[in-house]
Write an enzyme that holds these catalytic residues in place. Structure first.
Site, mmCIF file in Angstrom:
data_model
loop_
_atom_site.group_PDB
_atom_site.id
_atom_site.type_symbol
_atom_site.label_atom_id
_atom_site.label_comp_id
_atom_site.label_asym_id
_atom_site.label_seq_id
_atom_site.Cartn_x
_atom_site.Cartn_y
_atom_site.Cartn_z
ATOM 1 N N SER A 160 0.840 -1.205 0.000
ATOM 2 C CA SER A 160 0.000 0.000 0.000
ATOM 3 C C SER A 160 0.872 1.250 0.000
ATOM 4 O O SER A 160 2.093 1.167 0.124
ATOM 5 C CB SER A 160 -0.900 0.000 1.231
ATOM 6 N N LYS A 161 0.200 2.373 -0.133
ATOM 7 C CA LYS A 161 0.873 3.684 -0.154
ATOM 8 C C LYS A 161 1.876 3.844 0.977
ATOM 9 O O LYS A 161 2.882 4.510 0.849
ATOM 10 C CB LYS A 161 -0.189 4.777 0.054
#
Ligand code: GLU
Length: 496
Positions: A258-259
């Site tokens: 994820s980010k």
């Protein structure tokens, strides 16, 4: 022999994710390796999830890394259109054909009834039962008269697939081997929605068939959809393509990527200043390997060597560290002119350079680049590493640093005065003479070399970390160096 045809079939629901790029790459490589065709097809039937600009981003990202398609929405081809929203009627007709052949049925259940079913099926009791969650097949058994009544009343309907009564569905995955699914766990999924748009399953299968796709290469997350696709191929009486599900990409620690871990969209990698060669090399090795030891692959190498059976089953961990390492390696291999072309947009974006100055400053920048090339991790680092070369961005922030540790302002002034007179005397301003002259000066000053050079370094670059001192002085040029040494001298005088 049958011509190999693979496809990348993204939904334009967001910017291209790095995992999507890896899937596209595998499909592309397999097609090219076998002199086949690679097709770009846009799966945009879920109108609620469309994101503006997503398609343009997907196309730009694929092109950037060097993935090219033989047929697609932008270039057409023998199976056009390649945008599913333009093929609505095809799917509709196909869905009705399945009703005629007894493989699908109209479902008139209201949204309220379906909601109730969903709520009930999530109850604890239901979870223990090994059977399809979701639709209870109520409309599967309506008799002809009931159906006619509902049709006459124009009750909205969807079309659902009849999961066959047989015990199980089996298919061969080129990477994972035989996959067996018990049919009781499969839902009578919707093929055509009440608005006339197909669902992913119907459109995907119909197009893979009509577009003569021979190998469906996609991410692991679709493996649970494949049994239903197999049932659809059987229902239509079509030969099914080969299926290959590439392993999931996980974060460096093994969770969902994820980010939080770093860039995930291709455009973010571009913006940060990853070279396409580095990202390509890294992505190819995310789930594929030639022999567990060869690390460097160009696109040509990959096309030559890519085989489906060398894709691994195990999840691939996305190591940013490894990617950065590749990036550094590729940056260092680069010629100065090539590097210049890539770095220019970053210098402009970072306000170090105006577009109209490109011509006049090119020669200067070409001299700067070799000084920082070794230290570049990302192309975007160039902004921070070169800013002091540009007068408008040069500033001595820590004035105290001009004075060497355990030393005095007077010593620093002496260093600057001497540097000014030693360097001013050099004509021409050659790198070897600069070094020789400054070394002689250190001897004459009877100070520690580190102290002397640090003062000069701060005076001309404003920072403690910079490329080699003599090279920097040389590239900055005599005028600039004189100005900066004089400026630093004035700062010291004012400090007094
Ligand atoms: N449209 C699907 C996606 O967005 C395609 C999956 C497949 O390749 O079958 O990934």
């Amino acid at each position: 022999m049958e011509k190999i045809r693979t496809r990348f079939a993204p939904s334009p629901t967001g910017f291209l994710h790095i995992g999507g790029m890896r899937t596209a790459l595998f499909g592309f490589l397999y097609a090219r390796h076998n002199n086949g065709n690679f097709i770009l097809r846009i799966e945009d039937t879920d109108r609620t999830r469309l994101v503006e600009g997503a398609l343009e981003d997907i196309i730009a990202s694929l092109k950037w890394i060097g993935i090219e398609w033989d047929e697609g929405p932008d270039i057409g081809g023998p199976y056009a259109p390649y945008r599913q929203s333009e093929r609505k009627n095809i799917y509709r007709n196909m869905a009705f054909d399945l009703i005629k052949t007894g493989h699908a049925y109209k479902c008139f259940c209201t949204p309220d009834r379906l909601k109730m079913l969903r709520e009930n099926s999530s109850s604890e009791n239901q979870k223990k039962i090994e059977s399809a969650q979701g639709y209870d097949r109520h409309c599967r058994n309506l008799d002809g008269k009931d159906i006619k009544d509902l049709e006459e009343k124009a009750v909205p309907f969807v079309i659902r697939l009849k999961i066959p009564e047989e015990d199980r569905t089996v298919f061969q995955d080129s990477i994972r081997g035989e996959i067996i699914t018990k049919n009781v766990v499969l839902e009578d999924i919707i093929l055509l929605k009440s608005d006339g748009f197909p669902t992913y399953h119907l459109a995907n299968v119909v197009d893979d068939h009509l577009m003569s796709i021979t190998h469906v290469i996609r991410g692991d997350e679709w493996i649970s959809s494949t049994p239903v696709h197999v049932i659809l191929y059987n229902a239509f009486g079509w030969k099914r393509p080969a299926f290959a599900h590439a392993p999931v990409i996980l974060s460096p620690e093994g969770g969902k990527l994820s980010k939080r871990h770093g860039a995930t969209m291709v455009r973010e990698f571009m913006q940060k200043g990853y070279l396409k060669e580095a990202l390509l090399n890294f992505l190819a090795l995310l789930g594929w390997s030639l022999d567990d030891k060869t690390e460097f692959f160009s696109m040509d190498d990959l096309v030559k060597q890519f085989e489906l059976h060398k894709i691994n089953k195990a999840p691939a961990n996305f190591s940013y560290e490894k990617l950065d390492w590749f990036n550094g390696m590729y940056i260092r291999k680069m010629g100065t002119e090539e590097l210049y072309d890539l770095i220019l947009p970053f210098l402009i974006e970072g306000n170090l350079l105006k577009k109209e100055e490109i011509g006049s400053k090119k020669e200067y920048i070409l001299k700067i680049l070799p000084l920082i090339q070794e230290r570049l991790k990302y192309l975007s680092d160039a902004v921070g590493l070169t800013c002091f070369f540009f007068d408008e961005h040069f500033k001595i922030r820590e004035k105290q640093d001009l004075i060497p540790k355990k030393s005095t302002r007077e010593d620093a002034l002496k260093i600057l005065d001497m540097s000014i007179s030693y360097l001013r005397a050099l004509e021409p301003f050659q790198i070897s003479d600069i070094e020789k002259s400054l070394r002689e000066m250190v001897t004459a000053l009877e100070m520690k070399i580190g102290q002397v050079f640090m003062t000069i370094r701060i005076a001309i670059t404003g920072t403690r970390v910079s490329p080699g001192l003599f090279e920097t002085i040389f590239v900055l040029g005599k005028d600039r160096v004189m100005n900066r040494l004089t400026g630093a001298r004035e700062i010291l005088l004012r400090m007094g």
